[in-house]
Enzyme design. Structure first.
Site, PDB file in Angstrom:
ATOM      1  N   LYS A 209      34.082  90.585   3.487  1.00 17.58           N
ATOM      2  CA  LYS A 209      32.657  90.724   3.147  1.00 17.58           C
ATOM      3  C   LYS A 209      31.801  90.753   4.418  1.00 17.58           C
ATOM      4  O   LYS A 209      31.842  89.815   5.208  1.00 17.58           O
ATOM      5  CB  LYS A 209      32.196  89.545   2.280  1.00 17.58           C
ATOM      6  CG  LYS A 209      30.760  89.723   1.801  1.00 17.58           C
ATOM      7  CD  LYS A 209      30.174  88.448   1.226  1.00 17.58           C
ATOM      8  CE  LYS A 209      29.333  87.669   2.206  1.00 17.58           C
ATOM      9  NZ  LYS A 209      28.109  88.321   2.653  1.00 17.58           N
ATOM     10  N   GLY A 261      30.785  82.748  11.410  1.00 12.23           N
ATOM     11  CA  GLY A 261      29.414  82.517  10.986  1.00 12.23           C
ATOM     12  C   GLY A 261      28.946  81.168  11.489  1.00 12.23           C
ATOM     13  O   GLY A 261      29.480  80.626  12.473  1.00 12.23           O
ATOM     14  N   GLU A 264      27.341  75.405   9.854  1.00  8.86           N
ATOM     15  CA  GLU A 264      26.919  74.843   8.565  1.00  8.86           C
ATOM     16  C   GLU A 264      27.710  75.466   7.407  1.00  8.86           C
ATOM     17  O   GLU A 264      28.298  74.765   6.582  1.00  8.86           O
ATOM     18  CB  GLU A 264      25.433  75.157   8.432  1.00  8.86           C
ATOM     19  CG  GLU A 264      24.703  74.460   7.340  1.00  8.86           C
ATOM     20  CD  GLU A 264      23.294  75.057   7.203  1.00  8.86           C
ATOM     21  OE1 GLU A 264      22.857  75.854   8.058  1.00  8.86           O
ATOM     22  OE2 GLU A 264      22.661  74.719   6.198  1.00  8.86           O
ATOM     23  N   GLY A 266      30.437  77.253   7.680  1.00  9.93           N
ATOM     24  CA  GLY A 266      31.868  76.983   7.931  1.00  9.93           C
ATOM     25  C   GLY A 266      32.301  75.666   7.313  1.00  9.93           C
ATOM     26  O   GLY A 266      33.374  75.565   6.707  1.00  9.93           O
ATOM     27  N   GLU A 283      35.436  80.695  13.266  1.00 10.85           N
ATOM     28  CA  GLU A 283      34.711  81.061  14.493  1.00 10.85           C
ATOM     29  C   GLU A 283      33.245  80.755  14.224  1.00 10.85           C
ATOM     30  O   GLU A 283      32.584  81.485  13.495  1.00 10.85           O
ATOM     31  CB  GLU A 283      34.881  82.557  14.795  1.00 10.85           C
ATOM     32  CG  GLU A 283      36.306  82.995  15.039  1.00 10.85           C
ATOM     33  CD  GLU A 283      36.826  82.639  16.413  1.00 10.85           C
ATOM     34  OE1 GLU A 283      36.100  81.950  17.166  1.00 10.85           O
ATOM     35  OE2 GLU A 283      37.952  83.019  16.725  1.00 10.85           O
ATOM     36  N   CYS A 317      27.063  84.298  19.473  1.00 15.07           N
ATOM     37  CA  CYS A 317      27.610  82.939  19.331  1.00 15.07           C
ATOM     38  C   CYS A 317      27.874  82.297  20.692  1.00 15.07           C
ATOM     39  O   CYS A 317      27.699  81.099  20.867  1.00 15.07           O
ATOM     40  CB  CYS A 317      28.887  82.983  18.514  1.00 15.07           C
ATOM     41  SG  CYS A 317      30.050  84.230  19.098  1.00 15.07           S
ATOM     42  N   GLU A 414      21.562  75.519  18.089  1.00  9.98           N
ATOM     43  CA  GLU A 414      21.780  76.946  18.299  1.00  9.98           C
ATOM     44  C   GLU A 414      20.555  77.712  17.799  1.00  9.98           C
ATOM     45  O   GLU A 414      20.256  77.694  16.606  1.00  9.98           O
ATOM     46  CB  GLU A 414      23.028  77.408  17.536  1.00  9.98           C
ATOM     47  CG  GLU A 414      23.368  78.847  17.828  1.00  9.98           C
ATOM     48  CD  GLU A 414      24.572  79.340  17.043  1.00  9.98           C
ATOM     49  OE1 GLU A 414      24.677  79.038  15.855  1.00  9.98           O
ATOM     50  OE2 GLU A 414      25.414  80.030  17.642  1.00  9.98           O
TER      51      GLU A 414
HETATM   52  P1  TAP Z   1      26.063  82.530   8.242  1.00 10.75           P
HETATM   53  O1  TAP Z   1      24.772  82.322   7.583  1.00 10.75           O
HETATM   54  O2  TAP Z   1      27.011  81.410   8.334  1.00 10.75           O
HETATM   55  O3  TAP Z   1      26.732  83.745   7.463  1.00 10.75           O
HETATM   56  C1  TAP Z   1      27.973  84.286   7.869  1.00 10.75           C
HETATM   57  C2  TAP Z   1      28.587  84.978   6.696  1.00 10.75           C
HETATM   58  O4  TAP Z   1      28.907  84.008   5.698  1.00 10.75           O
HETATM   59  C3  TAP Z   1      27.678  85.998   6.012  1.00 10.75           C
HETATM   60  O5  TAP Z   1      28.455  87.074   5.552  1.00 10.75           O
HETATM   61  C4  TAP Z   1      27.131  85.184   4.851  1.00 10.75           C
HETATM   62  O6  TAP Z   1      26.685  85.968   3.784  1.00 10.75           O
HETATM   63  C5  TAP Z   1      28.350  84.398   4.453  1.00 10.75           C
HETATM   64  N1  TAP Z   1      28.093  83.201   3.676  1.00 10.75           N
HETATM   65  C6  TAP Z   1      26.935  82.527   3.505  1.00 10.75           C
HETATM   66  N2  TAP Z   1      27.139  81.449   2.711  1.00 10.75           N
HETATM   67  C7  TAP Z   1      28.448  81.454   2.381  1.00 10.75           C
HETATM   68  C8  TAP Z   1      29.274  80.592   1.608  1.00 10.75           C
HETATM   69  N3  TAP Z   1      28.790  79.510   1.016  1.00 10.75           N
HETATM   70  N4  TAP Z   1      30.575  80.886   1.492  1.00 10.75           N
HETATM   71  C9  TAP Z   1      31.097  81.958   2.115  1.00 10.75           C
HETATM   72  N5  TAP Z   1      30.373  82.824   2.860  1.00 10.75           N
HETATM   73  C10 TAP Z   1      29.063  82.559   2.994  1.00 10.75           C
HETATM   74  O7  TAP Z   1      25.910  83.062   9.713  1.00 10.75           O
HETATM   75  P2  TAP Z   1      25.025  84.276  10.209  1.00 10.75           P
HETATM   76  O8  TAP Z   1      23.615  83.827  10.172  1.00 10.75           O
HETATM   77  O9  TAP Z   1      25.399  85.536   9.505  1.00 10.75           O
HETATM   78  O10 TAP Z   1      25.548  84.442  11.710  1.00 10.75           O
HETATM   79  C11 TAP Z   1      25.117  83.641  12.704  1.00 10.75           C
HETATM   80  C12 TAP Z   1      26.095  82.531  12.976  1.00 10.75           C
HETATM   81  O11 TAP Z   1      27.396  83.061  13.199  1.00 10.75           O
HETATM   82  C13 TAP Z   1      25.764  81.777  14.241  1.00 10.75           C
HETATM   83  O12 TAP Z   1      25.890  80.405  14.026  1.00 10.75           O
HETATM   84  C14 TAP Z   1      26.798  82.262  15.232  1.00 10.75           C
HETATM   85  O13 TAP Z   1      27.060  81.380  16.273  1.00 10.75           O
HETATM   86  C15 TAP Z   1      27.963  82.499  14.369  1.00 10.75           C
HETATM   87  N6  TAP Z   1      28.898  83.454  14.998  1.00 10.75           N
HETATM   88  C16 TAP Z   1      30.028  82.961  15.544  1.00 10.75           C
HETATM   89  C17 TAP Z   1      30.890  83.826  16.187  1.00 10.75           C
HETATM   90  C18 TAP Z   1      32.122  83.261  16.802  1.00 10.75           C
HETATM   91  S1  TAP Z   1      33.262  84.293  17.277  1.00 10.75           S
HETATM   92  N7  TAP Z   1      32.285  81.975  16.963  1.00 10.75           N
HETATM   93  C19 TAP Z   1      30.615  85.187  16.256  1.00 10.75           C
HETATM   94  C20 TAP Z   1      29.469  85.648  15.684  1.00 10.75           C
HETATM   95  C21 TAP Z   1      28.591  84.769  15.042  1.00 10.75           C
HETATM   96  P3  TAP Z   1      25.145  86.416   3.750  1.00 10.75           P
HETATM   97  O14 TAP Z   1      24.949  87.288   4.902  1.00 10.75           O
HETATM   98  O15 TAP Z   1      25.030  87.122   2.481  1.00 10.75           O
HETATM   99  O16 TAP Z   1      24.339  85.156   3.801  1.00 10.75           O
END
Ligand code: TAP
Length: 504
Positions: A209, A261, A264, A266, A283, A317, A414
């Site tokens: 997804k 993602g 929180e 995670g 991650e 990230c 962050e």
């Molecule tokens: P999240 O809000 O955590 O969302 C990540 C993904 O999870 C999205 O597809 C989201 O869907 C989905 N999601 C939301 N709630 C969920 C649940 N309860 N169960 C399963 N999936 C769920 O993060 P974001 O705002 O997209 O990305 C930013 C974060 O990602 C930052 O904290 C960043 O550090 C981290 N990140 C980490 C890395 C590595 S490699 N460590 C790389 C990139 C990003 P929706 O989009 O529909 O909410």
């Protein structure tokens, strides 16, 4: 000899205001000829789900809009997957796993991965434009980083597919089965490649997804997967909300889940699958220290600092969001940074000159603004270059905070935006202690002339990646992942493959 100022079209206009020439270049707003990217992104008006090798409408019949954050216009309607679609995707994946894909030798699987990589290269320009429009990141980044790097991940893992016996000498490796994967919005296409390429090289099937903010390139990649002739059901792509991600992660047929993602979300996922025996890769977030010593080549370090925090508007990230700078050079580094930030170009992400594009969404813009307010309220000193932001879209100027202490929220949390918190230190030990004083541990940077200091720092910093005299350098052969609340498991390299197989 012509100066930089002579080349700027706004110079006569500003001269008319009677300002001295030196100020026109670095001390004020300046304009330039736009160089818009014009390749056709080939965006359809509506995208269905990709299940069992076909594009199918969602069971609920519901769609949501994906918008361009640079101008707030609708790009396309995306299918909204729910429980029935998740179930259908796992059924399709199971069929593929039990069928041709599960029995296919690695050298045959490799051909599909090579094909996907080449097709992506063929359509690189189109993908770069589409990704920039959906995400808001500058075209020079999607063109020179995201898309080529995504292709590189498929190439790299294609190379492994027939050599898997060598990842764990003396052991037999076997696929895990079906993997459930959820990715974020900051590198949408690249995260698809990070997740899918090792899973497929190992002989697994996937249900994945993309984020709600940026589903476009995932469904465009589905077109490539179809064109590559990948057997139906090996990859299933479901656009939809976080709750759909929860269903993918919790599905009993998922042998492994891989999530990228926020920390929180995670944690929510880890709690939901606790006790099920599923393999997991997490991650998560980061709050990297980029550490500059007084013997560092300062101009080079300043470029590294700028790249570290303003690449992808800081929505990275592993962004170097905390600058730890040695006291003897702190004033010089801050002065050079200000000078540099005044010539960063903020604006239309499709302009090839743009350095800082749009923030991915209004929500994220508000989150980052909230942190900027918190920094001011807690007593740090804000600095932003003079900057004319587009009237529409979600934009922020590059932002520096000096006078930051470790207790400030901008130093601890962050932000995921173009905001740099600058903290000083006096000794190597103090730098290490401050850098490690975070719940995260994804990456760090060290700028120094001394090899011994690089070795000491990279040994003592609790971070999955430590860059020395550079920042944000990636390679598919290099494992990436975190310590502490930045997650566990690795993606990339041999270690990444080990996370997608069982050893028997
Ligand atoms: P999240 O809000 O955590 O969302 C990540 C993904 O999870 C999205 O597809 C989201 O869907 C989905 N999601 C939301 N709630 C969920 C649940 N309860 N169960 C399963 N999936 C769920 O993060 P974001 O705002 O997209 O990305 C930013 C974060 O990602 C930052 O904290 C960043 O550090 C981290 N990140 C980490 C890395 C590595 S490699 N460590 C790389 C990139 C990003 P929706 O989009 O529909 O909410």
């Amino acid at each position: 000899m012509p100066t930089l100022a002579d080349k700027k079209p706004n110079r006569p206009a500003q001269r008319a205001q009677g300002r001295p020439a030196a100020e026109l270049i670095f001390g004020d707003l300046w304009e330039y000829d736009p160089a818009p990217e014009t390749a056709d992104p080939k965006i359809k008006s509506r995208y269905d789900l990709f299940i069992g090798g076909k594009f199918v409408p969602p069971a609920s019949g519901k769609y949501f809009d994906t918008i361009n954050p640079a101008n707030e216009t609708k790009l396309a309607e995306m299918a909204l997957a729910g429980a029935d679609d998740v179930a259908a995707a796992y059924r399709a994946a199971q069929k593929a796993q039990d069928g041709a894909w599960g029995k296919m030798p690695g050298k045959e699987r490799a051909k599909y991965l090579y094909r996907i990589a080449r097709l992506l290269q063929d359509r690189a320009r189109e993908f770069a434009v589409a990704e920039t429009m959906d995400n808001g990141k500058p075209i020079k980044e999607t063109r020179d980083f995201d898309v080529p790097m995504a292709a590189a991940h498929f190439f790299y893992h294609a190379g492994w597919a027939d050599k898997l016996a060598y990842i764990a000498p003396g052991r037999r490796v076997a696929p895990l089965g079906i993997v459930g994967q959820v990715i974020p919005w900051n590198f949408p296409l690249l995260m698809m490649a990070w997740k899918l390429a090792p899973a497929l090289a190992m002989g697994n099937c996937a249900v994945i997804k993309p984020a709600t903010n940026t589903p476009l390139s995932a469904l465009k990649l589905a077109e490539i997967i179809q064109d590559a002739g990948l057997p139906p059901g090996v990859v299933n792509i479901l656009s939809g909300p976080g709750s759909t991600g929860g269903l993918i992660m919790a599905h009993p047929q998922a042998a492994k889940i891989a999530f990228t993602g926020s920390t929180e979300v995670g944690k929510v996922i880890m709690r939901s699958v606790a006790g099920t025996g599923k393999r997991m890769t997490m991650e998560l977030g980061g709050k990297a220290a980029n550490i500059v010593f007084d013997d560092a080549p300062l101009d080079q370090a300043v470029e590294g600092i700028v790249n570290g925090i303003f690449f992808n508007q800081g929505q990275v990230c592993c962004a170097g969001s905390r600058l730890l700078v040695h006291e003897p050079v702190a004033d010089a580094v801050v002065a050079k940074l200000r000078h540099r930030l005044k010539v960063l170009r903020v604006g239309d992400p499709l302009d090839k000159n743009t350095d800082v594009g749009a923030i991915v969404s209004r929500d994220q813009l508000e989150t980052v603004r909230g942190y900027i307010d918190a920094g001011v309220q807690e007593g740090a000193k804000l600095w932003q270059p003079p900057c004319r932001l587009p009237a529409k879209g979600f934009f922020l100027p590059p932002t520096l905070f000096t006078g930051v202490t470790q207790s400030h929220r901008i130093a601890r949390e962050e932000i995921f935006g173009p905001v740099l918190a600058i903290i000083t230190f006096r000794t190597v030990e103090e730098a290490i202690e401050k850098a490690n004083n975070t719940e995260y541990g994804l990456s760090a940077g060290v700028w120094t002339d001394k090899g011994s200091r690089i070795l000491k720092m990279s040994t003592e910093l609790k971070a999955g990646v430590v860059w020395a005299n550079t920042f944000n350098k990636f390679d598919p052969a290099s494992p990436f992942g975190g310590y502490k609340e930045s997650g566990f498991g690795r993606e990339g390299g041999r270690q990444g493959l080990l996370d997608y197989c069982k050893l028997v």
